[in-house]
Design an enzyme around this catalytic site. Structure first.
Site, PDB file in Angstrom:
ATOM      1  CD1 TRP B 101      11.277   4.873 -40.978  1.00  0.00           C
ATOM      2  CD2 TRP B 101      13.120   6.068 -40.559  1.00  0.00           C
ATOM      3  NE1 TRP B 101      10.977   6.203 -41.172  1.00  0.00           N
ATOM      4  CE2 TRP B 101      12.079   6.956 -40.920  1.00  0.00           C
ATOM      5  CE3 TRP B 101      14.377   6.588 -40.266  1.00  0.00           C
ATOM      6  CZ2 TRP B 101      12.260   8.336 -40.987  1.00  0.00           C
ATOM      7  CZ3 TRP B 101      14.566   7.960 -40.327  1.00  0.00           C
ATOM      8  CH2 TRP B 101      13.518   8.821 -40.681  1.00  0.00           C
ATOM      9  CG  ASP B 170      12.955   1.998 -35.080  1.00  0.00           C
ATOM     10  OD1 ASP B 170      12.233   2.576 -34.242  1.00  0.00           O
ATOM     11  OD2 ASP B 170      13.412   2.574 -36.086  1.00  0.00           O
ATOM     12  CE  LYS B 194       8.292   8.886 -35.410  1.00  0.00           C
ATOM     13  NZ  LYS B 194       7.856   9.479 -36.634  1.00  0.00           N
TER      14      LYS B 194
END
Lengths: 358, 358
Positions: B101, B170, B194
């Protein structure tokens, strides 16, 4: 008392769809958890996505050379993605300006190249759709963009223009409400929250050859190819929204598909406009008759005070969402696919009573 | 048999939240229709949005000089929005590269200016978080970006670096799982799917002064100011997602807030790592002990065949989502806030049995 929801979007969804989604909300197909808790990469969601795609392709008769993708950000993000991907340097982007949403699309496009409004009803407060036969998009334009239905002003194209360059349509508020020929368009997009499902995504139907236009410097998540090449699964899609769309499109098929839906929509709109036109001027449609929307019926009352009273009393009579858009005022009845005739009848009966009493 | 959902995202949501959302799915607060059918401009949704904002501000102790907004497109769109809005010409964008990511974020940033990886564990297959005290972001960088938890490699920052330029994190996979100091960051973002709710949006917490950096040519829907100035209501937001987030954050508060949640998360992760470490090498964590994630516990078995067998049999034992990410292989147990200790116990018991039998 049953409530009828005339909101412009997010809007009413078919009652049977809502009930089914509720029933399996916590336990999707015996999996022990809700579809919104499942991975977007498992078989259950694969099936939902394939089913949504199949339904859209079947209902709208989408040709094989078009891809169907789901992109977050609604129609408003498409206003930017379209020029980012499809503007060709030196070739103007042409628009028909039929209201607020066309104007917003033009504003974003202007960041990426020359924008031309080749038709407009702005001078007449957007009360009609300009004559489509007189719209003459250029063969060497990057594209020609129209807004098929204008939620705020209550206008709608009755037929579509011919275009020698790729024609693009924002169909947010009337997609899947009537038959049309997908192959006349290069790209069709629609925010889902009117006729397709909950808010949170746009459905984009794009002719496969157009995805090759995108310049190299456009970010991954703003390139159409990212979605077409990965079946909308490059990153996590709005899984619950796609699931709801799959149920809504099941419902459209159960109703008999687009032709049956269109017939009902015609009947609903005709009844409502008849109620307006036969009120001896108490209710008044500002929209020219040939341009009246079958999705968003806007009308005025003799005074703004009466309009406010109308909205207030309609809520007490079990109808919500009838207040016109904050920029236009008046009354707006959004009567998308999922609004039953029963709701129109309630509204007409209320309108008759209100007129008698005021 | 109750199913435990170890998916990495979309992921398990608190059972009581799912049940409440199910109960009021078709009739929100007696309004006669579901919250997803209500206008984003009516009072009912206003309250939902304000409640979500309040909950996030309270739980994370977000200072007054930060705005909280909801942006569609997930963290992946943020990879592009961050440099589009916050890159300053001539000033590099600095990153700590801790996995897939981070690498994706760097790739998008490179479209908008110079990118520097000032720390990386790539050479060691991302099996740890580089020493944060040795990370020395420049005072004249545009920003310094980290990925606080790495879902694929199962690593997590235990403490955060100090940065003289705005630090961006992030936090998609560990936001709201532990206490941290928001004021150390310029911008925090997290895909909702999530710890916060369903997929379809990112929560962005941005220091108010940073929204002024955006260059004039950035499209409306890609500017942070569009969201901060309009309380996420410039266009139709993903209303149902925000509603679900409001319920999930209610649940976090009912659990006792972040400190209580963090304690449970610590206990859950400790038990699972203990099960791995005490298996005489049958189960093996590839992650350095000081970098182990408390959200995504990845481990290997002696062979890939055994891993496949483990996944298959775990499903039969009522546990889904344990297969590792397609790019990393192995096993991954994602144990976000909503995974109860009971799920960890089921997994541990299964692991012990599986080891005995294989």
């Amino acid at each position: 008392m049953k409530v009828f929801n005339f909101n412009a979007g997010p809007a009413v969804l078919p009652a049977v769809v809502m009930e089914r989604a509720q029933k399996e909300f916590c336990d999707y197909h015996g999996s022990g958890c809700g579809i919104m808790e499942h991975s977007h990469r498992n078989k259950l969601f694969d099936e939902v996505l394939a089913h949504a795609n199949d339904n859209i392709r079947k209902i709208l008769a989408v040709p094989e050379n078009y891809d169907i993708v789901y992109i977050q950000g609604g129609a408003s993000l498409q206003f930017a993605m379209i020029p980012m991907n499809l503007a060709i340097p030196g070739k103007p982007m042409e628009f028909a300006d039929t209201g607020t949403w066309s104007a917003k699309a033009m504003k974003e496009a202007a960041l990426f190249g020359e924008v031309k409004a080749i038709a407009s009803s702005k001078a007449d407060k957007y009360t009609y759709i300009p004559d489509v036969d007189s719209m003459k998009p250029s063969a060497d334009a990057s594209f020609f963009h129209i807004t098929s239905n204008n939620t705020i002003y209550g206008t709608q194209y009755r037929k579509f223009p011919e275009s020698p360059c790729p024609m693009i349509a924002d169909m947010s508020s009337d997609i899947m409400s009537r038959r049309f020929d997908v192959s006349k368009f290069g790209l069709i997009y629609a925010g889902a929250q009117k006729n397709l499902g909950p808010s949170g995504m746009a459905v984009v139907i794009i002719r496969k050859d157009l995805v090759d236009r995108t310049p190299a410097n456009v970010p991954t998540m703003l390139r159409y190819a990212t979605f077409t090449e990965n079946n909308s699964l490059y990153n996590t899609p709005p899984t619950f929204g796609i699931y709801m769309l799959s149920l809504v499109t099941d419902w459209v098929l159960e109703q008999g598909g687009l032709d049956a839906i269109e017939k009902v929509n015609d009947r609903k709109a005709a009844a409502l406009y008849e109620g307006i036109d036969s009120s001896d001027g108490f209710y008044r449609s500002p929209v020219r008759k040939d341009s009246r929307s079958r999705m968003n019926v806007v009308f005025r009352l003799p005074t703004e005070e009466l309009e406010a009273k109308f909205v207030k009393e309609s809520i007490a009579a079990g109808m919500i969402g009838l207040k016109g858009h904050r920029s236009a005022g008046g009354i707006r009845a959004s009567i998308y696919n999922a609004m039953p005739m029963e709701g129109i009848e309630r509204l007409l009966s209320f309108m008759a009573d209100f007129r008698k009493n005021n």
